[in-house]
Design a protein around this motif. Sequence first.
Motif, PDB file in Angstrom:
ATOM      1  N   ILE A 241      -6.600  -5.255 -13.738  1.00  0.00           N
ATOM      2  CA  ILE A 241      -7.149  -4.353 -12.718  1.00  0.00           C
ATOM      3  C   ILE A 241      -6.684  -4.790 -11.337  1.00  0.00           C
ATOM      4  N   VAL A 242      -6.340  -3.807 -10.511  1.00  0.00           N
ATOM      5  CA  VAL A 242      -6.020  -4.094  -9.114  1.00  0.00           C
ATOM      6  C   VAL A 242      -7.086  -3.402  -8.263  1.00  0.00           C
ATOM      7  N   LEU A 243      -7.803  -4.196  -7.471  1.00  0.00           N
ATOM      8  CA  LEU A 243      -8.878  -3.646  -6.639  1.00  0.00           C
ATOM      9  C   LEU A 243      -8.353  -3.286  -5.259  1.00  0.00           C
ATOM     10  N   THR A 244      -8.729  -2.096  -4.774  1.00  0.00           N
ATOM     11  CA  THR A 244      -8.394  -1.736  -3.384  1.00  0.00           C
ATOM     12  C   THR A 244      -9.616  -1.095  -2.744  1.00  0.00           C
ATOM     13  N   GLY A 245      -9.437  -0.582  -1.513  1.00  0.00           N
ATOM     14  CA  GLY A 245     -10.543   0.035  -0.784  1.00  0.00           C
ATOM     15  C   GLY A 245     -11.325  -1.033  -0.033  1.00  0.00           C
ATOM     16  N   GLY A 246     -12.105  -0.594   0.945  1.00  0.00           N
ATOM     17  CA  GLY A 246     -12.880  -1.534   1.769  1.00  0.00           C
ATOM     18  C   GLY A 246     -13.810  -2.397   0.952  1.00  0.00           C
ATOM     19  N   GLY A 247     -14.339  -1.838  -0.153  1.00  0.00           N
ATOM     20  CA  GLY A 247     -15.267  -2.590  -1.002  1.00  0.00           C
ATOM     21  C   GLY A 247     -14.622  -3.814  -1.647  1.00  0.00           C
ATOM     22  N   ALA A 248     -13.286  -3.811  -1.755  1.00  0.00           N
ATOM     23  CA  ALA A 248     -12.568  -4.938  -2.367  1.00  0.00           C
ATOM     24  C   ALA A 248     -12.478  -6.129  -1.421  1.00  0.00           C
ATOM     25  N   ARG A 249     -12.968  -5.933  -0.182  1.00  0.00           N
ATOM     26  CA  ARG A 249     -12.930  -7.013   0.811  1.00  0.00           C
ATOM     27  C   ARG A 249     -14.010  -8.057   0.582  1.00  0.00           C
TER      28      ARG A 249
ATOM     29  N   ALA B 231      -2.998  -4.840  -1.890  1.00  0.00           N
ATOM     30  CA  ALA B 231      -2.710  -4.332  -0.549  1.00  0.00           C
ATOM     31  C   ALA B 231      -1.213  -4.082  -0.524  1.00  0.00           C
ATOM     32  N   SER B 232      -0.775  -3.181   0.335  1.00  0.00           N
ATOM     33  CA  SER B 232       0.642  -2.819   0.331  1.00  0.00           C
ATOM     34  C   SER B 232       1.483  -3.968   0.870  1.00  0.00           C
ATOM     35  N   THR B 233       2.667  -4.124   0.318  1.00  0.00           N
ATOM     36  CA  THR B 233       3.596  -5.146   0.809  1.00  0.00           C
ATOM     37  C   THR B 233       4.993  -4.522   0.851  1.00  0.00           C
ATOM     38  N   GLY B 234       5.903  -5.227   1.436  1.00  0.00           N
ATOM     39  CA  GLY B 234       7.306  -4.799   1.360  1.00  0.00           C
ATOM     40  C   GLY B 234       7.717  -3.742   2.362  1.00  0.00           C
ATOM     41  N   LEU B 235       6.824  -3.373   3.283  1.00  0.00           N
ATOM     42  CA  LEU B 235       7.225  -2.392   4.293  1.00  0.00           C
ATOM     43  C   LEU B 235       7.613  -3.125   5.571  1.00  0.00           C
TER      44      LEU B 235
ATOM     45  N   LEU C 186       5.469  -1.987  12.025  1.00  0.00           N
ATOM     46  CA  LEU C 186       4.124  -2.409  12.450  1.00  0.00           C
ATOM     47  C   LEU C 186       3.197  -2.444  11.235  1.00  0.00           C
ATOM     48  N   VAL C 187       3.327  -3.502  10.437  1.00  0.00           N
ATOM     49  CA  VAL C 187       2.652  -3.514   9.141  1.00  0.00           C
ATOM     50  C   VAL C 187       1.382  -4.360   9.088  1.00  0.00           C
ATOM     51  N   GLU C 188       1.182  -5.189  10.117  1.00  0.00           N
ATOM     52  CA  GLU C 188       0.077  -6.145  10.034  1.00  0.00           C
ATOM     53  C   GLU C 188      -1.265  -5.476   9.751  1.00  0.00           C
ATOM     54  N   LYS C 189      -1.538  -4.399  10.484  1.00  0.00           N
ATOM     55  CA  LYS C 189      -2.827  -3.724  10.373  1.00  0.00           C
ATOM     56  C   LYS C 189      -3.012  -3.021   9.027  1.00  0.00           C
ATOM     57  N   ILE C 190      -1.917  -2.634   8.401  1.00  0.00           N
ATOM     58  CA  ILE C 190      -2.050  -1.796   7.196  1.00  0.00           C
ATOM     59  C   ILE C 190      -1.976  -2.591   5.891  1.00  0.00           C
ATOM     60  N   GLN C 191      -1.712  -3.903   5.994  1.00  0.00           N
ATOM     61  CA  GLN C 191      -1.639  -4.704   4.758  1.00  0.00           C
ATOM     62  C   GLN C 191      -3.016  -5.181   4.342  1.00  0.00           C
ATOM     63  N   LYS C 192      -3.941  -4.252   4.236  1.00  0.00           N
ATOM     64  CA  LYS C 192      -5.320  -4.569   3.871  1.00  0.00           C
ATOM     65  C   LYS C 192      -5.742  -3.567   2.814  1.00  0.00           C
ATOM     66  N   PRO C 193      -6.664  -3.977   1.920  1.00  0.00           N
ATOM     67  CA  PRO C 193      -7.035  -3.073   0.821  1.00  0.00           C
ATOM     68  C   PRO C 193      -7.501  -1.694   1.287  1.00  0.00           C
TER      69      PRO C 193
END
Length: 411
Positions: free
Chosen positions: A321-329, A349-353, A356-363
Amino acid sequence: MDEISRYAVGLDIGTSTVRAVVASVMKDGRLNVIGSAEVPNSGMRRGAVVNLAGPAQAIDKVLGEVERMGGYEINAATISINGSQILSTRTEGKIAAVTANHEINQEDLARLTDVALEGEIPANQEILDVVPLQYVLDGQAGIKDPLGMVALKIEMQANVVSTLVSTYDNLRKASESANVTPEGVVPSVVAAARAVLNERQMENGVAVVDIGASTTGIAIYEESDLQYVGVVPVGSNNITNDLAVMLAIDTEVAEEIKRRFATGSFGENEGSVVIRWRGKDLHFERDQIDEVVQARLDEILELVHKELKKARYEQRLPEGIVLTGGGARMRDIDKFVRMTLGMSVKIGASTGLSGLVEKIQKPEFSAAVGLMLTSAENEGRAAAPKKSRKKSGKKSADKGPGLLKKFFGKF
Ligand SMILES: Nc1ncnc2c1ncn2[C@@H]1O[C@H](COP(=O)(O)OP(=O)(O)OP(=O)(O)O)[C@@H](O)[C@H]1O
Ligand SMILES: [Mg+2]
Protein backbone atom coordinates in the motif's frame (compact mmCIF):
# COMPACT_ATOMS: atom_id res chain seq x y z
CA MET A 1 16.97 28.61 -23.84
CA ASP A 2 14.60 25.65 -23.63
CA GLU A 3 11.53 26.27 -25.67
CA ILE A 4 8.18 25.99 -23.92
CA SER A 5 5.46 24.44 -26.04
CA ARG A 6 2.59 24.77 -23.58
CA TYR A 7 1.54 24.63 -19.93
CA ALA A 8 0.04 21.82 -17.91
CA VAL A 9 -2.31 22.65 -15.04
CA GLY A 10 -3.55 20.32 -12.28
CA LEU A 11 -6.31 21.47 -9.93
CA ASP A 12 -7.19 19.26 -6.96
CA ILE A 13 -10.54 20.34 -5.53
CA GLY A 14 -10.36 18.74 -2.09
CA THR A 15 -12.96 19.03 0.67
CA SER A 16 -10.61 20.99 2.94
CA THR A 17 -8.13 22.43 0.46
CA VAL A 18 -7.88 23.33 -3.23
CA ARG A 19 -4.41 22.87 -4.68
CA ALA A 20 -2.96 23.87 -8.03
CA VAL A 21 0.25 22.82 -9.76
CA VAL A 22 1.44 24.38 -13.03
CA ALA A 23 4.32 23.13 -15.18
CA SER A 24 5.71 24.27 -18.47
CA VAL A 25 5.99 21.54 -21.09
CA MET A 26 9.17 21.85 -23.15
CA LYS A 27 9.27 21.10 -26.87
CA ASP A 28 11.08 17.83 -26.06
CA GLY A 29 8.36 16.83 -23.59
CA ARG A 30 10.26 17.61 -20.38
CA LEU A 31 8.29 19.24 -17.59
CA ASN A 32 9.32 22.11 -15.37
CA VAL A 33 7.16 22.97 -12.38
CA ILE A 34 6.70 26.74 -12.36
CA GLY A 35 4.03 27.28 -9.75
CA SER A 36 1.91 25.73 -7.01
CA ALA A 37 -0.46 26.99 -4.35
CA GLU A 38 -3.06 25.84 -1.85
CA VAL A 39 -6.04 27.59 -0.28
CA PRO A 40 -8.72 26.39 2.17
CA ASN A 41 -11.97 25.25 0.56
CA SER A 42 -15.59 25.34 1.66
CA GLY A 43 -18.88 24.25 0.18
CA MET A 44 -17.91 20.58 -0.22
CA ARG A 45 -19.08 17.60 1.77
CA ARG A 46 -17.34 14.23 1.65
CA GLY A 47 -15.62 15.12 -1.61
CA ALA A 48 -18.70 16.46 -3.43
CA VAL A 49 -19.83 20.01 -4.13
CA VAL A 50 -22.79 21.11 -1.98
CA ASN A 51 -22.53 24.84 -2.61
CA LEU A 52 -21.12 26.23 -5.85
CA ALA A 53 -19.77 29.50 -4.47
CA GLY A 54 -17.36 27.91 -1.97
CA PRO A 55 -15.20 25.89 -4.38
CA ALA A 56 -15.58 28.54 -7.11
CA GLN A 57 -14.03 31.15 -4.80
CA ALA A 58 -11.28 28.79 -3.67
CA ILE A 59 -10.42 27.88 -7.29
CA ASP A 60 -10.34 31.54 -8.24
CA LYS A 61 -8.06 32.31 -5.31
CA VAL A 62 -5.64 29.42 -5.80
CA LEU A 63 -5.27 30.12 -9.51
CA GLY A 64 -4.79 33.80 -8.73
CA GLU A 65 -1.86 32.80 -6.54
CA VAL A 66 -0.14 30.63 -9.14
CA GLU A 67 -0.85 33.14 -11.86
CA ARG A 68 0.87 35.84 -9.83
CA MET A 69 3.90 33.58 -9.38
CA GLY A 70 4.39 33.17 -13.11
CA GLY A 71 2.65 36.06 -14.83
CA TYR A 72 0.42 33.84 -16.93
CA GLU A 73 -3.31 33.31 -16.98
CA ILE A 74 -5.11 30.01 -16.52
CA ASN A 75 -8.32 29.22 -18.37
CA ALA A 76 -8.27 25.42 -18.34
CA ALA A 77 -7.10 22.65 -16.03
CA THR A 78 -7.36 18.93 -15.38
CA ILE A 79 -9.48 18.75 -12.25
CA SER A 80 -10.15 16.13 -9.58
CA ILE A 81 -13.45 14.52 -8.69
CA ASN A 82 -14.05 12.71 -5.42
CA GLY A 83 -16.79 11.18 -3.27
CA SER A 84 -18.19 7.77 -2.50
CA GLN A 85 -20.40 8.05 -5.60
CA ILE A 86 -17.33 7.00 -7.61
CA LEU A 87 -17.76 3.41 -8.75
CA SER A 88 -15.77 0.73 -10.52
CA THR A 89 -17.78 -1.68 -12.68
CA ARG A 90 -16.39 -4.70 -14.52
CA THR A 91 -17.91 -5.15 -17.97
CA GLU A 92 -17.42 -7.39 -20.95
CA GLY A 93 -18.09 -6.87 -24.62
CA LYS A 94 -17.98 -9.17 -27.61
CA ILE A 95 -18.07 -8.43 -31.35
CA ALA A 96 -17.49 -10.45 -34.51
CA ALA A 97 -15.16 -9.34 -37.30
CA VAL A 98 -16.97 -8.37 -40.49
CA THR A 99 -14.70 -10.40 -42.77
CA ALA A 100 -12.09 -13.11 -42.34
CA ASN A 101 -8.48 -11.79 -42.06
CA HIS A 102 -9.85 -8.50 -40.78
CA GLU A 103 -7.19 -6.48 -38.97
CA ILE A 104 -8.51 -5.00 -35.74
CA ASN A 105 -8.69 -1.21 -35.92
CA GLN A 106 -9.70 1.72 -33.71
CA GLU A 107 -13.27 1.56 -34.99
CA ASP A 108 -13.59 -2.05 -33.83
CA LEU A 109 -12.32 -1.08 -30.39
CA ALA A 110 -14.80 1.81 -30.20
CA ARG A 111 -17.62 -0.57 -31.21
CA LEU A 112 -16.42 -3.08 -28.61
CA THR A 113 -16.46 -0.39 -25.92
CA ASP A 114 -20.02 0.60 -26.89
CA VAL A 115 -21.13 -3.04 -26.61
CA ALA A 116 -19.35 -3.44 -23.24
CA LEU A 117 -21.06 -0.34 -21.85
CA GLU A 118 -24.53 -1.10 -23.20
CA GLY A 119 -26.97 -1.66 -20.36
CA GLU A 120 -24.14 -1.94 -17.81
CA ILE A 121 -23.90 1.62 -16.59
CA PRO A 122 -27.11 3.25 -15.29
CA ALA A 123 -28.22 6.44 -17.06
CA ASN A 124 -27.59 8.51 -13.92
CA GLN A 125 -23.86 7.60 -13.96
CA GLU A 126 -21.28 9.71 -15.79
CA ILE A 127 -18.46 7.61 -17.24
CA LEU A 128 -15.07 8.98 -16.21
CA ASP A 129 -12.86 6.29 -17.71
CA VAL A 130 -13.04 2.95 -19.49
CA VAL A 131 -9.90 0.92 -18.75
CA PRO A 132 -9.54 -2.10 -21.06
CA LEU A 133 -8.06 -4.84 -18.86
CA GLN A 134 -7.61 -7.49 -21.50
CA TYR A 135 -8.75 -8.55 -24.95
CA VAL A 136 -9.63 -12.11 -25.88
CA LEU A 137 -9.13 -12.93 -29.57
CA ASP A 138 -10.83 -16.13 -30.75
CA GLY A 139 -10.56 -17.47 -27.20
CA GLN A 140 -6.95 -16.45 -26.63
CA ALA A 141 -6.89 -14.35 -23.47
CA GLY A 142 -4.37 -11.89 -22.03
CA ILE A 143 -3.95 -9.63 -25.05
CA LYS A 144 -3.25 -6.01 -24.13
CA ASP A 145 -2.98 -4.33 -27.52
CA PRO A 146 -5.01 -6.02 -30.26
CA LEU A 147 -4.60 -3.28 -32.90
CA GLY A 148 -3.51 -4.77 -36.21
CA MET A 149 -4.09 -8.36 -35.05
CA VAL A 150 -6.45 -10.73 -36.83
CA ALA A 151 -9.43 -12.47 -35.22
CA LEU A 152 -12.99 -13.47 -35.99
CA LYS A 153 -14.28 -12.99 -32.47
CA ILE A 154 -13.04 -10.08 -30.37
CA GLU A 155 -13.85 -9.82 -26.67
CA MET A 156 -12.89 -7.17 -24.15
CA GLN A 157 -12.96 -7.03 -20.37
CA ALA A 158 -12.90 -3.53 -18.93
CA ASN A 159 -13.07 -1.54 -15.73
CA VAL A 160 -15.51 1.34 -16.06
CA VAL A 161 -15.05 4.20 -13.63
CA SER A 162 -18.12 6.35 -13.18
CA THR A 163 -19.85 8.74 -10.80
CA LEU A 164 -23.27 10.31 -10.40
CA VAL A 165 -24.08 12.69 -13.27
CA SER A 166 -25.23 15.38 -10.82
CA THR A 167 -21.99 15.19 -8.79
CA TYR A 168 -20.01 15.51 -12.00
CA ASP A 169 -22.12 18.37 -13.37
CA ASN A 170 -21.95 20.36 -10.13
CA LEU A 171 -18.17 20.03 -9.99
CA ARG A 172 -17.88 21.26 -13.57
CA LYS A 173 -20.22 24.13 -12.75
CA ALA A 174 -18.09 25.15 -9.76
CA SER A 175 -15.00 25.07 -11.95
CA GLU A 176 -16.66 26.99 -14.77
CA SER A 177 -17.97 29.61 -12.31
CA ALA A 178 -14.30 30.33 -11.62
CA ASN A 179 -13.75 30.58 -15.41
CA VAL A 180 -11.77 27.37 -15.62
CA THR A 181 -12.68 24.89 -18.34
CA PRO A 182 -12.14 21.34 -17.07
CA GLU A 183 -10.07 19.74 -19.84
CA GLY A 184 -10.18 16.43 -17.95
CA VAL A 185 -11.86 15.09 -14.79
CA VAL A 186 -9.97 12.41 -12.83
CA PRO A 187 -10.81 10.78 -9.45
CA SER A 188 -8.41 12.31 -6.88
CA VAL A 189 -7.00 8.97 -5.77
CA VAL A 190 -6.29 7.99 -9.39
CA ALA A 191 -4.51 11.32 -9.90
CA ALA A 192 -2.50 10.78 -6.71
CA ALA A 193 -1.53 7.30 -7.92
CA ARG A 194 -0.28 8.81 -11.18
CA ALA A 195 2.12 10.99 -9.17
CA VAL A 196 3.43 8.52 -6.61
CA LEU A 197 3.59 5.08 -8.25
CA ASN A 198 6.36 3.71 -10.41
CA GLU A 199 5.93 1.25 -13.28
CA ARG A 200 7.12 -1.74 -11.27
CA GLN A 201 4.54 -1.18 -8.54
CA MET A 202 1.73 -0.77 -11.06
CA GLU A 203 2.78 -3.91 -12.90
CA ASN A 204 3.17 -6.14 -9.82
CA GLY A 205 0.12 -5.02 -7.88
CA VAL A 206 -0.29 -2.09 -5.50
CA ALA A 207 -3.01 -0.04 -3.81
CA VAL A 208 -2.88 3.70 -3.29
CA VAL A 209 -4.85 4.87 -0.26
CA ASP A 210 -5.49 8.62 -0.28
CA ILE A 211 -6.51 9.76 3.21
CA GLY A 212 -8.06 13.18 2.73
CA ALA A 213 -10.02 15.41 5.05
CA SER A 214 -13.37 13.68 4.73
CA THR A 215 -12.83 10.82 2.28
CA THR A 216 -10.41 7.95 1.81
CA GLY A 217 -9.85 6.86 -1.77
CA ILE A 218 -8.53 3.47 -2.86
CA ALA A 219 -7.03 2.79 -6.30
CA ILE A 220 -5.70 -0.67 -7.16
CA TYR A 221 -3.26 -1.31 -10.00
CA GLU A 222 -2.01 -4.55 -11.49
CA GLU A 223 -0.53 -5.35 -14.90
CA SER A 224 -0.13 -1.57 -15.22
CA ASP A 225 -3.91 -1.08 -15.32
CA LEU A 226 -6.32 0.57 -12.93
CA GLN A 227 -8.21 -2.49 -11.72
CA TYR A 228 -10.42 -0.85 -9.15
CA VAL A 229 -11.27 2.50 -7.62
CA GLY A 230 -13.46 3.18 -4.61
CA VAL A 231 -13.98 6.00 -2.13
CA VAL A 232 -15.20 5.71 1.46
CA PRO A 233 -16.78 8.73 3.18
CA VAL A 234 -14.44 8.95 6.17
CA GLY A 235 -11.15 10.82 6.42
CA SER A 236 -8.68 12.48 8.74
CA ASN A 237 -11.10 15.26 9.77
CA ASN A 238 -13.12 12.55 11.48
CA ILE A 239 -10.14 12.02 13.79
CA THR A 240 -10.09 15.75 14.58
CA ASN A 241 -13.84 15.79 15.24
CA ASP A 242 -13.61 12.72 17.49
CA LEU A 243 -10.83 14.37 19.51
CA ALA A 244 -12.96 17.52 19.83
CA VAL A 245 -15.96 15.54 21.08
CA MET A 246 -14.16 13.06 23.32
CA LEU A 247 -11.84 15.62 24.92
CA ALA A 248 -14.54 18.34 24.97
CA ILE A 249 -12.35 20.87 23.18
CA ASP A 250 -12.55 23.27 20.25
CA THR A 251 -11.86 21.68 16.83
CA GLU A 252 -8.94 24.08 16.39
CA VAL A 253 -7.27 22.60 19.49
CA ALA A 254 -8.19 19.09 18.36
CA GLU A 255 -6.51 19.72 14.99
CA GLU A 256 -3.36 20.93 16.71
CA ILE A 257 -3.32 17.89 19.01
CA LYS A 258 -3.71 15.61 16.00
CA ARG A 259 -0.93 17.25 14.00
CA ARG A 260 1.52 17.54 16.89
CA PHE A 261 0.86 14.52 19.05
CA ALA A 262 -1.17 11.84 17.27
CA THR A 263 0.96 8.93 16.08
CA GLY A 264 0.36 5.44 14.79
CA SER A 265 2.54 3.97 17.56
CA PHE A 266 -0.32 3.30 19.90
CA GLY A 267 0.54 2.22 23.42
CA GLU A 268 4.05 3.65 23.20
CA ASN A 269 3.07 7.15 24.25
CA GLU A 270 2.93 7.97 27.93
CA GLY A 271 2.40 11.02 30.12
CA SER A 272 0.63 14.21 29.12
CA VAL A 273 1.02 16.97 26.57
CA VAL A 274 0.34 20.70 26.77
CA ILE A 275 -1.28 23.00 24.22
CA ARG A 276 -1.35 26.75 24.70
CA TRP A 277 -4.69 28.12 23.56
CA ARG A 278 -6.11 31.60 24.10
CA GLY A 279 -3.59 32.31 26.83
CA LYS A 280 -4.22 29.09 28.73
CA ASP A 281 -2.27 25.84 29.04
CA LEU A 282 -4.43 22.84 28.24
CA HIS A 283 -3.20 19.41 29.41
CA PHE A 284 -4.13 16.11 27.73
CA GLU A 285 -3.22 12.52 28.55
CA ARG A 286 -1.46 10.78 25.69
CA ASP A 287 -3.23 7.48 26.25
CA GLN A 288 -6.57 9.26 25.87
CA ILE A 289 -5.46 10.80 22.57
CA ASP A 290 -4.23 7.39 21.42
CA GLU A 291 -7.53 5.74 22.25
CA VAL A 292 -9.59 8.21 20.19
CA VAL A 293 -7.20 8.25 17.22
CA GLN A 294 -6.81 4.48 17.11
CA ALA A 295 -10.57 3.86 17.21
CA ARG A 296 -11.13 6.07 14.16
CA LEU A 297 -8.10 4.79 12.26
CA ASP A 298 -9.31 1.24 12.92
CA GLU A 299 -12.64 2.15 11.36
CA ILE A 300 -11.03 3.78 8.30
CA LEU A 301 -8.77 0.76 7.76
CA GLU A 302 -11.66 -1.64 8.13
CA LEU A 303 -13.45 0.23 5.34
CA VAL A 304 -10.26 0.16 3.24
CA HIS A 305 -9.99 -3.57 3.85
CA LYS A 306 -13.62 -4.02 2.74
CA GLU A 307 -12.82 -2.22 -0.51
CA LEU A 308 -9.73 -4.40 -1.08
CA LYS A 309 -11.89 -7.45 -0.44
CA LYS A 310 -14.64 -6.24 -2.76
CA ALA A 311 -11.99 -5.86 -5.45
CA ARG A 312 -10.59 -9.32 -4.52
CA TYR A 313 -7.15 -7.90 -3.84
CA GLU A 314 -6.91 -8.19 -0.07
CA GLN A 315 -4.27 -10.88 -0.32
CA ARG A 316 -2.51 -10.26 -3.58
CA LEU A 317 -0.73 -6.95 -3.61
CA PRO A 318 3.03 -7.68 -3.74
CA GLU A 319 3.89 -3.98 -3.70
CA GLY A 320 1.57 -3.35 -0.76
CA ILE A 321 0.00 0.00 0.00
CA VAL A 322 1.13 3.53 -0.75
CA LEU A 323 -0.45 6.16 1.50
CA THR A 324 -1.06 9.71 0.27
CA GLY A 325 -3.24 12.70 1.18
CA GLY A 326 -2.91 14.99 4.20
CA GLY A 327 -4.01 12.16 6.51
CA ALA A 328 -0.82 10.24 5.59
CA ARG A 329 1.18 12.95 7.37
CA MET A 330 0.42 11.51 10.80
CA ARG A 331 3.59 10.19 12.38
CA ASP A 332 4.00 6.39 12.19
CA ILE A 333 0.67 5.91 10.40
CA ASP A 334 2.55 3.63 7.98
CA LYS A 335 3.53 1.33 10.88
CA PHE A 336 -0.06 1.10 12.04
CA VAL A 337 -1.44 0.40 8.56
CA ARG A 338 1.19 -2.31 8.01
CA MET A 339 0.28 -3.95 11.30
CA THR A 340 -3.48 -3.71 10.73
CA LEU A 341 -3.68 -4.72 7.07
CA GLY A 342 -0.64 -7.02 7.04
CA MET A 343 0.97 -5.49 3.96
CA SER A 344 4.06 -3.43 3.26
CA VAL A 345 3.28 0.27 3.48
CA LYS A 346 5.03 3.36 2.12
CA ILE A 347 4.21 7.04 2.30
CA GLY A 348 3.84 8.36 -1.24
CA ALA A 349 4.87 11.73 -2.55
CA SER A 350 5.83 12.76 -6.06
CA THR A 351 9.49 12.63 -7.03
CA GLY A 352 11.51 13.09 -10.18
CA LEU A 353 10.12 16.44 -11.27
CA SER A 354 12.24 19.51 -11.80
CA GLY A 355 11.61 23.17 -11.11
CA LEU A 356 9.81 24.55 -8.07
CA VAL A 357 9.20 21.16 -6.52
CA GLU A 358 9.90 21.61 -2.82
CA LYS A 359 6.35 22.55 -1.88
CA ILE A 360 4.71 19.79 -3.90
CA GLN A 361 6.78 16.81 -2.74
CA LYS A 362 4.33 16.12 0.07
CA PRO A 363 1.58 13.50 0.32
CA GLU A 364 -1.20 16.12 0.28
CA PHE A 365 0.02 17.50 -3.06
CA SER A 366 0.08 14.10 -4.84
CA ALA A 367 -3.33 14.47 -6.47
CA ALA A 368 -2.60 17.98 -7.79
CA VAL A 369 0.74 16.77 -9.22
CA GLY A 370 -0.94 13.75 -10.84
CA LEU A 371 -3.56 16.02 -12.40
CA MET A 372 -0.81 18.25 -13.80
CA LEU A 373 0.92 15.15 -15.24
CA THR A 374 -2.38 14.07 -16.83
CA SER A 375 -2.83 17.56 -18.24
CA ALA A 376 0.69 17.35 -19.70
CA GLU A 377 -0.11 14.01 -21.34
CA ASN A 378 -3.34 15.16 -22.93
CA GLU A 379 -1.56 17.32 -25.39
CA GLY A 380 -3.59 19.97 -27.13
CA ARG A 381 -6.61 19.88 -24.90
CA ALA A 382 -5.33 22.51 -22.50
CA ALA A 383 -4.78 24.68 -25.51
CA ALA A 384 -8.44 24.96 -26.30
CA PRO A 385 -10.15 26.95 -23.58
CA LYS A 386 -13.79 27.48 -24.44
CA LYS A 387 -13.91 30.93 -22.91
CA SER A 388 -11.63 33.45 -21.34
CA ARG A 389 -11.10 33.41 -17.62
CA LYS A 390 -12.76 36.61 -16.41
CA LYS A 391 -10.90 38.43 -13.76
CA SER A 392 -12.52 39.32 -10.49
CA GLY A 393 -11.54 41.47 -7.53
CA LYS A 394 -7.93 42.02 -6.62
CA LYS A 395 -6.47 39.54 -9.07
CA SER A 396 -7.24 41.64 -12.12
CA ALA A 397 -5.23 44.54 -10.72
CA ASP A 398 -2.09 42.42 -10.75
CA LYS A 399 -2.13 41.69 -14.43
CA GLY A 400 -1.91 43.68 -17.57
CA PRO A 401 -3.36 42.86 -20.98
CA GLY A 402 -1.58 40.36 -23.16
CA LEU A 403 -0.94 37.85 -20.40
CA LEU A 404 -3.58 35.53 -21.77
CA LYS A 405 -1.53 35.47 -24.92
CA LYS A 406 1.56 34.71 -22.90
CA PHE A 407 -0.17 31.68 -21.48
CA PHE A 408 -1.95 30.30 -24.49
CA GLY A 409 -0.21 31.94 -27.38
CA LYS A 410 2.46 29.26 -27.66
CA PHE A 411 0.22 26.23 -27.87
N1 LIG B 1 0.78 16.92 9.86
C1 LIG B 1 -0.41 16.34 9.85
N2 LIG B 1 -0.71 15.35 10.72
C2 LIG B 1 -1.91 14.77 10.73
N3 LIG B 1 -2.91 15.10 9.88
C3 LIG B 1 -2.68 16.07 8.98
C4 LIG B 1 -1.42 16.74 8.93
N4 LIG B 1 -1.49 17.62 7.91
C5 LIG B 1 -2.73 17.53 7.39
N5 LIG B 1 -3.45 16.61 8.03
C6 LIG B 1 -4.84 16.24 7.79
O1 LIG B 1 -5.06 15.93 6.44
C7 LIG B 1 -6.41 16.22 6.08
C8 LIG B 1 -6.44 16.99 4.80
O2 LIG B 1 -5.92 16.19 3.78
P1 LIG B 1 -6.09 16.61 2.25
O3 LIG B 1 -5.62 18.00 2.10
O4 LIG B 1 -5.44 15.55 1.46
O5 LIG B 1 -7.67 16.55 2.13
P2 LIG B 1 -8.64 17.09 0.99
O6 LIG B 1 -8.10 16.70 -0.33
O7 LIG B 1 -8.94 18.53 1.20
O8 LIG B 1 -9.97 16.28 1.33
P3 LIG B 1 -10.71 15.09 0.54
O9 LIG B 1 -9.67 14.37 -0.24
O10 LIG B 1 -11.33 14.26 1.60
O11 LIG B 1 -11.72 15.77 -0.31
C9 LIG B 1 -7.00 17.03 7.23
O12 LIG B 1 -7.86 16.21 8.00
C10 LIG B 1 -5.77 17.40 8.05
O13 LIG B 1 -6.05 17.53 9.43
MG1 LIG C 1 -8.14 14.95 -1.49
